[in-house]
Design a protein around this motif. Structure first.
Motif, PDB file in Angstrom:
ATOM      1  N   ASN A   1       1.170  -1.328   0.049  1.00  0.00           N
ATOM      2  CA  ASN A   1       0.123  -0.196  -0.339  1.00  0.00           C
ATOM      3  C   ASN A   1       0.747   0.619   0.389  1.00  0.00           C
ATOM      4  O   ASN A   1       0.841   2.139  -0.450  1.00  0.00           O
ATOM      5  CB  ASN A   1      -1.032  -0.014   0.993  1.00  0.00           C
ATOM      6  CG  ASN A   1      -2.180  -0.841   1.347  1.00  0.00           C
ATOM      7  OD1 ASN A   1      -2.326  -1.679  -0.020  1.00  0.00           O
ATOM      8  ND2 ASN A   1      -2.319  -1.050   2.048  1.00  0.00           N
ATOM      9  N   GLN A   2       1.818   1.293   0.984  1.00  0.00           N
ATOM     10  CA  GLN A   2       2.556   2.674   1.304  1.00  0.00           C
ATOM     11  C   GLN A   2       3.924   2.789  -0.488  1.00  0.00           C
ATOM     12  O   GLN A   2       4.357   3.855  -0.606  1.00  0.00           O
ATOM     13  CB  GLN A   2       3.425   2.443   1.480  1.00  0.00           C
ATOM     14  CG  GLN A   2       2.829   2.436   3.565  1.00  0.00           C
ATOM     15  CD  GLN A   2       4.004   1.975   4.701  1.00  0.00           C
ATOM     16  OE1 GLN A   2       5.297   0.977   3.857  1.00  0.00           O
ATOM     17  NE2 GLN A   2       3.944   2.552   5.795  1.00  0.00           N
ATOM     18  N   LEU A   3       4.213   1.531  -1.051  1.00  0.00           N
ATOM     19  CA  LEU A   3       4.341   1.578  -2.457  1.00  0.00           C
ATOM     20  C   LEU A   3       3.382   2.557  -3.248  1.00  0.00           C
ATOM     21  O   LEU A   3       3.787   3.217  -4.381  1.00  0.00           O
ATOM     22  CB  LEU A   3       4.652  -0.101  -3.242  1.00  0.00           C
ATOM     23  CG  LEU A   3       5.734  -0.253  -2.821  1.00  0.00           C
ATOM     24  CD1 LEU A   3       5.962  -2.022  -3.581  1.00  0.00           C
ATOM     25  CD2 LEU A   3       7.040   0.197  -3.843  1.00  0.00           C
ATOM     26  N   ARG A   4       2.687   2.376  -3.278  1.00  0.00           N
ATOM     27  CA  ARG A   4       0.996   2.729  -4.466  1.00  0.00           C
ATOM     28  C   ARG A   4       1.317   4.214  -4.274  1.00  0.00           C
ATOM     29  O   ARG A   4       1.421   5.151  -4.956  1.00  0.00           O
ATOM     30  CB  ARG A   4       0.451   1.397  -4.186  1.00  0.00           C
ATOM     31  CG  ARG A   4       0.021   0.822  -4.838  1.00  0.00           C
ATOM     32  CD  ARG A   4       0.046   0.528  -6.511  1.00  0.00           C
ATOM     33  NE  ARG A   4       0.357  -0.599  -7.160  1.00  0.00           N
ATOM     34  CZ  ARG A   4       0.099  -0.982  -8.143  1.00  0.00           C
ATOM     35  NH1 ARG A   4       1.578  -0.045  -8.967  1.00  0.00           N
ATOM     36  NH2 ARG A   4       0.519  -2.018  -8.567  1.00  0.00           N
ATOM     37  N   ALA A   5       1.098   4.673  -2.540  1.00  0.00           N
ATOM     38  CA  ALA A   5       0.890   5.845  -2.436  1.00  0.00           C
ATOM     39  C   ALA A   5       1.684   6.668  -2.621  1.00  0.00           C
ATOM     40  O   ALA A   5       1.633   7.829  -3.048  1.00  0.00           O
ATOM     41  CB  ALA A   5       0.680   5.626   0.034  1.00  0.00           C
ATOM     42  N   VAL A   6       3.936   6.629  -2.523  1.00  0.00           N
ATOM     43  CA  VAL A   6       4.698   7.345  -2.593  1.00  0.00           C
ATOM     44  C   VAL A   6       4.227   6.688  -3.870  1.00  0.00           C
ATOM     45  O   VAL A   6       5.099   8.385  -5.128  1.00  0.00           O
ATOM     46  CB  VAL A   6       5.662   6.059  -2.598  1.00  0.00           C
ATOM     47  CG1 VAL A   6       7.352   6.871  -2.824  1.00  0.00           C
ATOM     48  CG2 VAL A   6       5.822   6.124  -0.615  1.00  0.00           C
ATOM     49  N   LEU A   7       4.388   5.755  -5.053  1.00  0.00           N
ATOM     50  CA  LEU A   7       4.227   5.970  -6.202  1.00  0.00           C
ATOM     51  C   LEU A   7       3.036   8.179  -7.048  1.00  0.00           C
ATOM     52  O   LEU A   7       3.370   8.338  -7.946  1.00  0.00           O
ATOM     53  CB  LEU A   7       4.063   5.414  -6.894  1.00  0.00           C
ATOM     54  CG  LEU A   7       4.011   4.862  -9.002  1.00  0.00           C
ATOM     55  CD1 LEU A   7       4.674   5.824  -9.495  1.00  0.00           C
ATOM     56  CD2 LEU A   7       3.561   3.582  -9.031  1.00  0.00           C
ATOM     57  N   VAL A   8       1.782   7.797  -6.331  1.00  0.00           N
ATOM     58  CA  VAL A   8       0.660   8.569  -6.244  1.00  0.00           C
ATOM     59  C   VAL A   8       1.965  10.102  -6.445  1.00  0.00           C
ATOM     60  O   VAL A   8       1.337  10.814  -7.050  1.00  0.00           O
ATOM     61  CB  VAL A   8       0.013   7.851  -5.385  1.00  0.00           C
ATOM     62  CG1 VAL A   8      -0.977   9.561  -5.081  1.00  0.00           C
ATOM     63  CG2 VAL A   8      -1.014   6.954  -5.751  1.00  0.00           C
ATOM     64  N   THR A   9       2.372  10.048  -5.313  1.00  0.00           N
ATOM     65  CA  THR A   9       3.004  11.605  -5.114  1.00  0.00           C
ATOM     66  C   THR A   9       4.131  11.595  -5.491  1.00  0.00           C
ATOM     67  O   THR A   9       5.011  12.636  -5.605  1.00  0.00           O
ATOM     68  CB  THR A   9       2.949  11.627  -3.977  1.00  0.00           C
ATOM     69  OG1 THR A   9       3.688  10.773  -3.198  1.00  0.00           O
ATOM     70  CG2 THR A   9       0.914  11.590  -2.636  1.00  0.00           C
ATOM     71  N   ALA A  10       4.769  10.898  -6.167  1.00  0.00           N
ATOM     72  CA  ALA A  10       6.138  10.668  -6.991  1.00  0.00           C
ATOM     73  C   ALA A  10       5.785  12.116  -8.301  1.00  0.00           C
ATOM     74  O   ALA A  10       4.760  12.022  -8.820  1.00  0.00           O
ATOM     75  CB  ALA A  10       6.880   9.672  -8.250  1.00  0.00           C
ATOM     76  N   PRO A  11       7.550  12.654  -8.678  1.00  0.00           N
ATOM     77  CA  PRO A  11       7.276  13.484  -9.834  1.00  0.00           C
ATOM     78  C   PRO A  11       6.670  13.053 -11.002  1.00  0.00           C
ATOM     79  O   PRO A  11       6.518  12.055 -11.115  1.00  0.00           O
ATOM     80  CB  PRO A  11       9.065  14.104  -9.929  1.00  0.00           C
ATOM     81  CG  PRO A  11       9.543  13.454  -8.339  1.00  0.00           C
ATOM     82  CD  PRO A  11       8.546  12.169  -7.960  1.00  0.00           C
ATOM     83  N   ASP A  12       6.550  13.838 -12.394  1.00  0.00           N
ATOM     84  CA  ASP A  12       5.580  12.890 -13.287  1.00  0.00           C
ATOM     85  C   ASP A  12       6.495  12.273 -13.890  1.00  0.00           C
ATOM     86  O   ASP A  12       6.393  11.143 -14.467  1.00  0.00           O
ATOM     87  CB  ASP A  12       5.572  14.324 -13.920  1.00  0.00           C
ATOM     88  CG  ASP A  12       4.708  14.972 -14.008  1.00  0.00           C
ATOM     89  OD1 ASP A  12       3.844  14.634 -12.442  1.00  0.00           O
ATOM     90  OD2 ASP A  12       3.994  16.356 -14.216  1.00  0.00           O
TER      91      ASP A  12
END
Length: 230
Positions: free
Chosen positions: A39-50
């Motif tokens: 879940n944290q992997l997906r969460a970090v990816l959502v807010t990662a740079p474009d």
């Protein structure tokens, strides 16, 4: 029990089933931590740079973990480098937990086959389900005075309950006995919910017989579904 007329036997907590229970504690913890890492992997990816998000968008969890563990982010002096480092740490943690769960599953599977070969021979019952049933019954299932008592403990007595739904529904998909029973009871006006409830009661009976047979020298065959009470 207060009157002293009914004295139950407690679980021994000193045999193979207790070993399985202890390993399942570690497995349950690892499963929870692995889910959290995913879940944290997906969460970090959502807010990662474009640019980083576009690179990883649409990947399955397995491919995301494999890709992130290969990152070489260097010093986290930029947002992208920090995102890569966070993703790499989480992906590495996920992979380590996955290996831990597999190792525990191997041991639980081995112990379940040793402790309850008859139970493990029942189609549809895997190591995790067998472990849960063995833990419910304890190292000495003979302390349960009857299969009806075991059915009540499992929540599979002839009252509305959800326990055993998955196994009962699976039986309907491949077991000719279950299919014939369902057809007959449907023609008698029983609903699918009522039929599944009866099948759960049958499954509790079959499981109880398997568990207790693993603790004696006697082996028996499960009762026919047609012998079920209405």
């Amino acid at each position: 029990m207060l009157a002293g007329t009914e004295l139950g036997q407690s679980k021994s907590q000193d045999g193979a089933v207790e070993i399985i229970r202890t390993l399942r504690v570690a497995r349950r913890s690892a499963m929870k931590a692995r889910t959290q890492a995913a879940n944290q992997l997906r969460a970090v990816l959502v807010t990662a740079p474009d640019q980083l998000r576009e690179q990883l968008r649409g990947l399955s969890l397995a491919r995301l973990v494999a890709t992130a563990t290969r990152f070489r982010p260097g010093e986290p002096d930029t947002l992208e480098a920090a995102g890569k480092l966070a993703l790499k740490c989480l992906a590495t943690r996920y992979r380590q937990l996955d290996e831990e769960i597999k190792a525990l599953d191997t041991q639980i599977n081995r112990l379940a086959h040793q402790a309850a070969p008859a139970l493990m021979s029942i189609k549809g019952i895997g190591p995790d389900t067998a472990a849960a049933l063995l833990i419910a019954a304890g190292d000495k299932p003979d302390r349960l005075h009857s299969e009806a008592a075991f059915a009540h403990m499992c929540g599979a007595a002839p009252i509305p309950a959800s326990s055993g739904n998955t196994l009962a529904i699976c039986r309907l998909s491949y077991d000719p006995r279950a299919q014939a029973y369902a057809t007959r009871r449907t023609s008698e006006g029983k609903t699918k919910r009522e039929i599944i409830r009866c099948l759960k009661r049958y499954l509790a009976r079959e499981v109880y017989k398997a568990i207790t047979s693993d603790n004696t020298t006697t082996r028996g065959t499960p009762p026919a579904i047609t012998d079920l009470a209405a």
